[in-house]
Design an enzyme around this catalytic site. Sequence first.
Site, PDB file in Angstrom:
ATOM      1  N   ASN A   1       0.861  -1.264   0.162  1.00  0.00           N
ATOM      2  CA  ASN A   1      -0.054  -0.214  -0.633  1.00  0.00           C
ATOM      3  C   ASN A   1       0.952   1.261  -0.247  1.00  0.00           C
ATOM      4  O   ASN A   1       1.331   1.189   1.349  1.00  0.00           O
ATOM      5  CB  ASN A   1      -0.749   0.012   1.199  1.00  0.00           C
ATOM      6  CG  ASN A   1      -2.125   1.095   1.312  1.00  0.00           C
ATOM      7  OD1 ASN A   1      -2.012   1.993   0.891  1.00  0.00           O
ATOM      8  ND2 ASN A   1      -3.019   0.992   1.726  1.00  0.00           N
TER       9      ASN A   1
ATOM     10  N   LYS B   1       0.656   3.774   3.135  1.00  0.00           N
ATOM     11  CA  LYS B   1       1.589   3.056   4.073  1.00  0.00           C
ATOM     12  C   LYS B   1       2.881   3.365   3.816  1.00  0.00           C
ATOM     13  O   LYS B   1       3.515   3.382   5.198  1.00  0.00           O
ATOM     14  CB  LYS B   1       0.747   1.193   4.543  1.00  0.00           C
ATOM     15  CG  LYS B   1      -0.952   1.241   5.208  1.00  0.00           C
ATOM     16  CD  LYS B   1      -0.689   0.274   5.295  1.00  0.00           C
ATOM     17  CE  LYS B   1      -1.907  -0.638   5.999  1.00  0.00           C
ATOM     18  NZ  LYS B   1      -2.238  -1.942   6.348  1.00  0.00           N
TER      19      LYS B   1
ATOM     20  N   ASP C   1      -1.297  -3.778  10.201  1.00  0.00           N
ATOM     21  CA  ASP C   1      -2.708  -4.172   9.967  1.00  0.00           C
ATOM     22  C   ASP C   1      -3.685  -2.929  11.076  1.00  0.00           C
ATOM     23  O   ASP C   1      -3.398  -3.296  12.112  1.00  0.00           O
ATOM     24  CB  ASP C   1      -3.094  -5.295  10.532  1.00  0.00           C
ATOM     25  CG  ASP C   1      -3.959  -5.904   9.356  1.00  0.00           C
ATOM     26  OD1 ASP C   1      -4.185  -5.983   8.418  1.00  0.00           O
ATOM     27  OD2 ASP C   1      -4.833  -6.354  10.057  1.00  0.00           O
TER      28      ASP C   1
ATOM     29  N   PHE D   1      -6.445   8.127   3.012  1.00  0.00           N
ATOM     30  CA  PHE D   1      -7.155   6.417   1.762  1.00  0.00           C
ATOM     31  C   PHE D   1      -8.048   6.383   3.079  1.00  0.00           C
ATOM     32  O   PHE D   1      -8.068   6.828   3.884  1.00  0.00           O
ATOM     33  CB  PHE D   1      -5.459   5.886   1.967  1.00  0.00           C
ATOM     34  CG  PHE D   1      -4.396   5.354   2.729  1.00  0.00           C
ATOM     35  CD1 PHE D   1      -3.908   5.684   3.744  1.00  0.00           C
ATOM     36  CD2 PHE D   1      -5.483   3.847   3.274  1.00  0.00           C
ATOM     37  CE1 PHE D   1      -3.361   5.479   4.938  1.00  0.00           C
ATOM     38  CE2 PHE D   1      -5.187   2.925   4.391  1.00  0.00           C
ATOM     39  CZ  PHE D   1      -3.627   4.077   4.933  1.00  0.00           C
TER      40      PHE D   1
ATOM     41  N   HIS E   1      -3.719   6.358  14.807  1.00  0.00           N
ATOM     42  CA  HIS E   1      -2.831   5.394  15.451  1.00  0.00           C
ATOM     43  C   HIS E   1      -1.909   4.766  14.302  1.00  0.00           C
ATOM     44  O   HIS E   1      -1.305   4.174  15.281  1.00  0.00           O
ATOM     45  CB  HIS E   1      -4.552   4.000  14.693  1.00  0.00           C
ATOM     46  CG  HIS E   1      -4.379   4.373  12.973  1.00  0.00           C
ATOM     47  ND1 HIS E   1      -5.326   5.998  12.819  1.00  0.00           N
ATOM     48  CD2 HIS E   1      -4.225   4.044  11.993  1.00  0.00           C
ATOM     49  CE1 HIS E   1      -5.342   5.775  11.653  1.00  0.00           C
ATOM     50  NE2 HIS E   1      -5.190   4.696  11.166  1.00  0.00           N
ATOM     51  N   ARG E   2      -1.233   4.981  13.568  1.00  0.00           N
ATOM     52  CA  ARG E   2      -0.053   3.923  12.724  1.00  0.00           C
ATOM     53  C   ARG E   2       0.782   4.809  13.127  1.00  0.00           C
ATOM     54  O   ARG E   2       2.361   4.453  14.172  1.00  0.00           O
ATOM     55  CB  ARG E   2      -0.425   4.528  10.988  1.00  0.00           C
ATOM     56  CG  ARG E   2       0.815   3.799  10.455  1.00  0.00           C
ATOM     57  CD  ARG E   2       0.921   3.591   8.953  1.00  0.00           C
ATOM     58  NE  ARG E   2      -0.039   2.433   8.863  1.00  0.00           N
ATOM     59  CZ  ARG E   2      -1.925   3.691   8.669  1.00  0.00           C
ATOM     60  NH1 ARG E   2      -1.485   4.578   7.837  1.00  0.00           N
ATOM     61  NH2 ARG E   2      -2.618   2.334   8.014  1.00  0.00           N
TER      62      ARG E   2
END
Length: 193
Positions: A12, A15, A72, A152, A180-181
């Site tokens: 991705n 990401k 994830d 995204f 979060h990431r």
Amino acid sequence: MNLKQLVIASRNPHKIQEMQQILQPLGIEVLSTQDFAELEEVVEDKETLQGNALKKARYVASETGLPALSDDTGLEVEALDGAPGVYSARYAGKNASYQDNVDKLLVELKNATTRKAQFRTVVALVNGAEEFTFEGVCKGEIITEKRGSGGFGYDPVFRPDGYEKTFAELDSETKNKISHRGRAIQKFVEFLG
Ligand code: IMP
């Protein structure tokens, strides 16, 4: 842990770009699945974010012989009892687009009394026999119509707490700081010391 090279176990581009932006300043050479043509798609068939994150990182680490980092992510919506959660990518069906998933979410929340939601990311590091996971959460709400063109996935309908803008309207630096990431990777960075 002293890492010179790291493979991000993802195809991705969003990401990869977000993770590279955070990891580059550490002086680690950041590669990704896209740099290894022989790597196959990993089927995300586990029932937890941690299970899928570890599955992806284990595969890439064993095939490349390099430390692998994967993530994830799931969107957990209060009025939907935590759905779509680990199934966020396939919420509107097997080959659903981002648009399909967002549209379905807006329909499901049409009569909801709360629009509270959170993103949860589990980042997994696999380095030889060593395995570690790091979790990041970002709380917010699902707005009633899409806003913004950045980011995204569910970004155009997710407004993080404390901000007026959606993730798709915020610049990538701000998103990385509070997302979060971003938070999960920050924990990984602190772990590296
Ligand atoms: P996965 O981690 O790639 O399995 O992502 C699950 C689903 O959540 C996909 O539909 C992604 O588009 C979505 N998603 C993952 N990370 C984000 C994000 O940072 N913002 C918005 N949607 C995301």
